[in-house]
Scaffold this motif. Structure first.
Motif, mmCIF file in Angstrom:
data_model
loop_
_atom_site.group_PDB
_atom_site.id
_atom_site.type_symbol
_atom_site.label_atom_id
_atom_site.label_comp_id
_atom_site.label_asym_id
_atom_site.label_seq_id
_atom_site.Cartn_x
_atom_site.Cartn_y
_atom_site.Cartn_z
ATOM 1 N N SER A 13 0.802 -1.223 0.000
ATOM 2 C CA SER A 13 0.000 0.000 0.000
ATOM 3 C C SER A 13 0.838 1.277 0.000
ATOM 4 C CB SER A 13 -0.962 0.001 1.186
ATOM 5 O OG SER A 13 -0.225 -0.024 2.392
ATOM 6 N N ARG A 14 2.149 1.178 0.080
ATOM 7 C CA ARG A 14 3.017 2.363 0.022
ATOM 8 C C ARG A 14 3.326 2.777 -1.411
ATOM 9 N NH1 ARG A 14 7.979 0.176 3.257
ATOM 10 N NH2 ARG A 14 7.469 -1.544 1.850
ATOM 11 N N TYR A 15 2.955 1.922 -2.386
ATOM 12 C CA TYR A 15 3.250 2.162 -3.796
ATOM 13 C C TYR A 15 1.982 1.972 -4.626
ATOM 14 C CZ TYR A 15 8.074 1.488 -2.269
ATOM 15 O OH TYR A 15 9.274 1.591 -1.626
ATOM 16 N N TRP A 16 1.926 2.631 -5.772
ATOM 17 C CA TRP A 16 0.763 2.481 -6.652
ATOM 18 C C TRP A 16 1.207 2.408 -8.108
ATOM 19 C CZ3 TRP A 16 -0.904 6.497 -10.042
ATOM 20 C CH2 TRP A 16 -0.221 7.708 -9.909
ATOM 21 N N ASP A 17 0.348 1.817 -8.965
ATOM 22 C CA ASP A 17 0.617 1.651 -10.396
ATOM 23 C C ASP A 17 -0.236 2.623 -11.198
ATOM 24 O OD1 ASP A 17 2.064 -0.530 -9.546
ATOM 25 O OD2 ASP A 17 0.790 -2.025 -10.503
ATOM 26 N N CYS A 18 0.404 3.426 -12.040
ATOM 27 C CA CYS A 18 -0.358 4.289 -12.951
ATOM 28 C C CYS A 18 -0.676 3.499 -14.223
ATOM 29 C CB CYS A 18 0.427 5.567 -13.259
ATOM 30 S SG CYS A 18 1.890 5.315 -14.305
ATOM 31 N N ASP A 19 -1.181 4.159 -15.247
ATOM 32 C CA ASP A 19 -1.573 3.485 -16.486
ATOM 33 C C ASP A 19 -0.487 3.454 -17.553
ATOM 34 O OD1 ASP A 19 -4.114 2.833 -15.548
ATOM 35 O OD2 ASP A 19 -4.934 4.772 -16.151
ATOM 36 N N CYS A 20 0.706 3.957 -17.230
ATOM 37 C CA CYS A 20 1.813 3.947 -18.194
ATOM 38 C C CYS A 20 2.280 2.512 -18.470
ATOM 39 C CB CYS A 20 2.996 4.753 -17.659
ATOM 40 S SG CYS A 20 2.701 6.528 -17.548
ATOM 41 N N ASP A 21 2.850 2.291 -19.641
ATOM 42 C CA ASP A 21 3.400 0.979 -19.981
ATOM 43 C C ASP A 21 4.758 0.754 -19.329
ATOM 44 O OD1 ASP A 21 1.230 0.235 -21.557
ATOM 45 O OD2 ASP A 21 2.098 1.142 -23.356
ATOM 46 N N ASN A 23 7.726 2.471 -16.342
ATOM 47 C CA ASN A 23 7.879 3.359 -15.185
ATOM 48 C C ASN A 23 6.531 3.674 -14.522
ATOM 49 O OD1 ASN A 23 10.711 3.549 -15.618
ATOM 50 N ND2 ASN A 23 10.307 5.026 -17.228
ATOM 51 N N TYR A 24 5.754 2.658 -14.297
ATOM 52 C CA TYR A 24 4.392 2.828 -13.793
ATOM 53 C C TYR A 24 4.258 2.713 -12.277
ATOM 54 C CZ TYR A 24 4.738 -2.252 -14.097
ATOM 55 O OH TYR A 24 5.155 -3.558 -13.986
ATOM 56 N N ILE A 25 5.341 2.437 -11.565
ATOM 57 C CA ILE A 25 5.275 2.304 -10.108
ATOM 58 C C ILE A 25 5.714 3.606 -9.462
ATOM 59 C CG2 ILE A 25 6.176 1.099 -8.089
ATOM 60 C CD1 ILE A 25 6.316 -1.409 -9.804
ATOM 61 N N HIS A 26 4.877 4.089 -8.545
ATOM 62 C CA HIS A 26 5.144 5.352 -7.863
ATOM 63 C C HIS A 26 5.069 5.161 -6.354
ATOM 64 C CE1 HIS A 26 4.556 7.540 -11.661
ATOM 65 N NE2 HIS A 26 3.555 6.692 -11.869
ATOM 66 N N LYS A 27 5.920 5.880 -5.616
ATOM 67 C CA LYS A 27 5.838 5.899 -4.157
ATOM 68 C C LYS A 27 4.769 6.909 -3.764
ATOM 69 C CE LYS A 27 10.539 4.750 -2.769
ATOM 70 N NZ LYS A 27 11.713 5.214 -1.999
ATOM 71 N N LYS A 28 3.813 6.489 -2.943
ATOM 72 C CA LYS A 28 2.758 7.387 -2.509
ATOM 73 C C LYS A 28 3.308 8.561 -1.697
ATOM 74 C CE LYS A 28 -0.922 3.972 -2.541
ATOM 75 N NZ LYS A 28 -1.939 3.247 -1.741
ATOM 76 N N SER A 29 4.409 8.347 -1.018
ATOM 77 C CA SER A 29 4.996 9.419 -0.214
ATOM 78 C C SER A 29 5.649 10.503 -1.083
ATOM 79 C CB SER A 29 6.035 8.852 0.750
ATOM 80 O OG SER A 29 7.103 8.258 0.035
ATOM 81 N N ILE A 30 5.824 10.223 -2.382
ATOM 82 C CA ILE A 30 6.464 11.190 -3.283
ATOM 83 C C ILE A 30 5.458 11.836 -4.235
ATOM 84 C CG2 ILE A 30 8.144 11.445 -5.159
ATOM 85 C CD1 ILE A 30 9.806 9.281 -3.765
ATOM 86 N N CYS A 37 0.801 10.075 -17.668
ATOM 87 C CA CYS A 37 -0.535 9.615 -18.080
ATOM 88 C C CYS A 37 -1.670 10.303 -17.328
ATOM 89 C CB CYS A 37 -0.638 8.105 -17.925
ATOM 90 S SG CYS A 37 -0.689 7.536 -16.208
ATOM 91 N N LYS A 38 -1.318 11.093 -16.313
ATOM 92 C CA LYS A 38 -2.284 11.863 -15.515
ATOM 93 C C LYS A 38 -3.148 10.993 -14.606
ATOM 94 C CE LYS A 38 -0.797 15.551 -17.562
ATOM 95 N NZ LYS A 38 0.464 16.040 -17.084
ATOM 96 N N SER A 39 -2.806 9.720 -14.431
ATOM 97 C CA SER A 39 -3.526 8.864 -13.487
ATOM 98 C C SER A 39 -3.305 9.374 -12.073
ATOM 99 C CB SER A 39 -3.013 7.423 -13.548
ATOM 100 O OG SER A 39 -3.284 6.852 -14.787
ATOM 101 N N GLU A 40 -4.303 9.175 -11.221
ATOM 102 C CA GLU A 40 -4.185 9.567 -9.823
ATOM 103 C C GLU A 40 -4.222 8.334 -8.940
ATOM 104 O OE1 GLU A 40 -6.571 12.863 -8.594
ATOM 105 O OE2 GLU A 40 -6.407 13.821 -10.555
ATOM 106 N N GLU A 41 -3.475 8.380 -7.859
ATOM 107 C CA GLU A 41 -3.297 7.229 -6.961
ATOM 108 C C GLU A 41 -4.618 6.634 -6.488
ATOM 109 O OE1 GLU A 41 -3.726 5.557 -3.153
ATOM 110 O OE2 GLU A 41 -3.941 7.718 -3.382
ATOM 111 N N ASP A 42 -5.584 7.480 -6.130
ATOM 112 C CA ASP A 42 -6.840 6.965 -5.573
ATOM 113 C C ASP A 42 -7.704 6.234 -6.595
ATOM 114 O OD1 ASP A 42 -7.538 9.271 -6.938
ATOM 115 O OD2 ASP A 42 -8.894 10.006 -5.393
ATOM 116 N N GLU A 43 -7.327 6.295 -7.875
ATOM 117 C CA GLU A 43 -8.065 5.598 -8.932
ATOM 118 C C GLU A 43 -7.313 4.371 -9.441
ATOM 119 O OE1 GLU A 43 -8.336 8.752 -11.757
ATOM 120 O OE2 GLU A 43 -10.023 9.698 -10.731
ATOM 121 N N CYS A 44 -6.147 4.088 -8.851
ATOM 122 C CA CYS A 44 -5.283 3.018 -9.343
ATOM 123 C C CYS A 44 -5.013 1.975 -8.257
ATOM 124 C CB CYS A 44 -3.965 3.612 -9.823
ATOM 125 S SG CYS A 44 -4.166 4.773 -11.181
#
Length: 66
Positions: A13-21, A23-30, A37-44
């Protein structure tokens, strides 16, 4: 695929996946929105530990992940 003790796919739960093909993993703390792709964490979905390890060499799994 890695499953938790309840049979669900294991995620962190500290990381989320956007819709990119790539580099799609992001740290929620960052960041909570992908600038590409303009995806937002709460939708992914949260990221899988085995995939996080490919992007973050210093990644350590939490003992109580689901």
């Amino acid at each position: 695929m890695i499953f938790n003790k309840h049979g669900a796919v294991k995620t962190d739960s500290r990381y989320w996946d956007c819709d990119c093909d790539n580099n799609y993993i992001h740290k929620k703390s960052i960041t909570l929105k992908c600038e590409v792709c303009k995806s937002e964490e709460d939708e992914c979905s949260d990221s899988r530990p085995n995939e996080i390890k490919m992007y973050y060499k210093d990644y350590k799994e939490q003992p109580n992940e689901q």
